[in-house]
Design a protein around this motif. Structure first.
Motif: not given
Ligand code: AHN
Ligand code: ZN
Length: 335
Positions: A147-150, A224-239, A298-304, A312-314
């Protein structure tokens, strides 16, 4: 009783001295960081309820997978929404080739605030949905669409709400381009013959090799994926490799806007994403705001991520707010 009072008094003096000493050490040692920096929000207030409804509107079409009717209808909706808000909108259509030989009818959507301004900032996100939930815990779901809500709608929802705030406020003098990339998430699933980094970010590859004549932006920020529950935005390496000054600017703005806790000043992963071709081909220093979950099984990008639960629920409005308000802070501190 006297002894008790004595003990309490000594404990209080002890704590006081400790706190005072700790304070002195921390404020004298640390220069450039949040401990001596003020929280100083600037610019209009990002409305997370509104961003959330923009995410829901995209999801109501169904998964926006390449060549589907939902995809086509959603493109029209994104174009209409940016126009309604007052942006100038252009589309860039191309037939791109998926890793499996499928022709992907792709549309990048470019919406501009202050189209005549010469100083410009690029904000970007992908809008397509992944056709396969190939990271779902249940393998029966691996060939179902996401569904790609996030992982799709969230970045676009945040960008539309920022655009709306800029058009309403009218105070920002620089230009902003909101680039909605297509065909990001048609990358090789695990059952492909071989894993191919080049199979991702096809719309961004195309845009960055076919820029509008003379297009320039000071820098770019990918969401990219800026709406997930419990998300934290660590500094990305290529950036950090391509645009470390922008990473610093954005993480600092997050703190100033009051959302430092969402943007730890620590390193996350290194991600193949839309910002790579923008850096390499368009030569615009561009960073990726992408979540990192150090403890997620599940993934370092988050559980969903790439599961049928990316719905949308997540989504969490508080995450949308943290990112949206941080970006407004960045734009309004630019000169
Ligand atoms: C890879 O998995 C190679 N890159 C992740 C890029 C991505 C997919 N972002 C969202 N979906
Ligand atoms: Zn994805």
């Amino acid at each position: 009783m006297k002894i008790l009072i004595g003990v309490v008094a000594i404990a209080m003096i002890g704590t006081g001295i400790y706190t005072y000493k700790n304070h002195i050490e921390r404020t004298t040692e640390v220069e450039d960081t949040e401990e001596v920096e003020k929280v100083q929000p600037v610019g209009p207030s990002f409305n997370a309820d509104s961003a959330f409804t923009y995410c829901a509107a995209q999801c109501e079409f169904g998964p926006r997978t390449m060549n589907s009717e939902a995809h086509e209808k959603c493109a029209d909706w994104i174009v209409a929404k940016f126009k309604q808000i007052g942006c100038e909108v252009k589309t860039q259509k191309a037939d791109l080739q998926g890793f499996d030989g499928t022709t992907l009818k792709s549309t990048n959507i470019i919406a501009s605030y202050n189209p005549k301004a010469t100083t410009r900032i690029l904000l970007c996100a992908h809008w397509d949905s992944r056709p396969w939930a190939d990271n779902d815990p249940d393998s029966a779901n691996h060939h179902k669409p996401v569904m790609a809500a996030n992982d799709g709608a969230s970045g676009i929802g945040v960008m539309i709400e920022i655009a709306r705030q800029l058009q309403k406020d009218k105070k920002l003098k620089i230009g902003v381009d909101f680039v909605c990339f297509d065909a990001e998430d048609y990358g090789t699933p695990y059952w492909a013959d071989h894993q191919d980094d080049n199979s991702w970010a096809l719309g961004a590859q195309y845009w960055s090799k076919n820029l509008p004549q003379g297009y320039e932006a000071r820098y770019g920020i990918l969401l990219d994926m800026v709406g997930g529950q419990g998300a934290k935005f660590y500094r990305e390496g290529m950036s950090q490799q391509y645009a470390n000054a922008i990473v610093k600017k954005v993480w600092r703005a997050a703190y100033q806007a009051g959302y430092g806790s969402y943007f730890p000043k620590e390193d996350g992963g290194m991600i193949t994403d839309d910002h790579i071709p923008v850096n390499q081909n368009a030569q615009i220093p561009t960073i990726d705001i992408i979540p990192y979950y150090p403890d997620c099984q599940q993934s370092t990008f988050g559980p969903t991520w790439h599961t049928v639960s990316d719905d949308m629920k997540h989504l969490d409005k508080a995450t949308l707010k943290a990112v949206g308000q941080t970006l407004i802070q960045v734009l309004y501190t630019e000169e």
